[in-house]
Write a protein that holds these residues in place. Structure first.
Motif, short mmCIF file in Angstrom:
data_model
loop_
_atom_site.label_atom_id
_atom_site.label_comp_id
_atom_site.label_asym_id
_atom_site.label_seq_id
_atom_site.Cartn_x
_atom_site.Cartn_y
_atom_site.Cartn_z
N TYR A 3 1.61 104.45 24.63
CA TYR A 3 2.86 104.48 23.87
C TYR A 3 2.65 103.83 22.52
O TYR A 3 1.74 103.03 22.33
N LEU A 7 8.27 101.63 21.35
CA LEU A 7 8.81 101.51 22.70
C LEU A 7 9.03 100.05 23.08
O LEU A 7 9.94 99.74 23.83
N LEU A 42 12.72 105.39 27.76
CA LEU A 42 13.41 105.47 26.48
C LEU A 42 14.76 104.77 26.53
O LEU A 42 15.17 104.10 25.58
N ARG A 48 16.24 101.03 19.70
CA ARG A 48 15.12 101.61 18.94
C ARG A 48 15.32 101.44 17.44
O ARG A 48 16.34 101.84 16.91
N ILE A 52 9.10 106.64 18.60
CA ILE A 52 8.37 106.38 19.85
C ILE A 52 7.61 107.63 20.25
O ILE A 52 8.15 108.73 20.25
#
Length: 60
Positions: A3, A7, A42, A48, A52
């Motif tokens: 990732y 994230l 997510l 966020r 990502i």
């Protein structure tokens, strides 16, 4: 699982806390299909502030 930092990093959150959150999601969902697991990961990163990218590989 691979990732990008989006994230686990978020303004006002320690990097270790973001990683711990992702680890918890993985521990809590061992049998969840890949697409659903991505959605749950997510959702866990709901604050966020960055893009990502996520790669999950499950060996059977």
């Amino acid at each position: 699982m691979l990732y990008t930092d989006g994230l686990v990093e978020a303004p006002g959150r320690l990097l270790d806390d973001g990683i711990a959150l992702i680890e918890q999601v993985l521990r809590d969902n061992p049998a969840v299909p890949g697409e659903e697991l991505c959605s749950r990961l997510l959702e866990a990163a709901s604050r966020r502030a960055d893009d990502i990218a996520l790669l999950l590989i499950r060996l059977l």
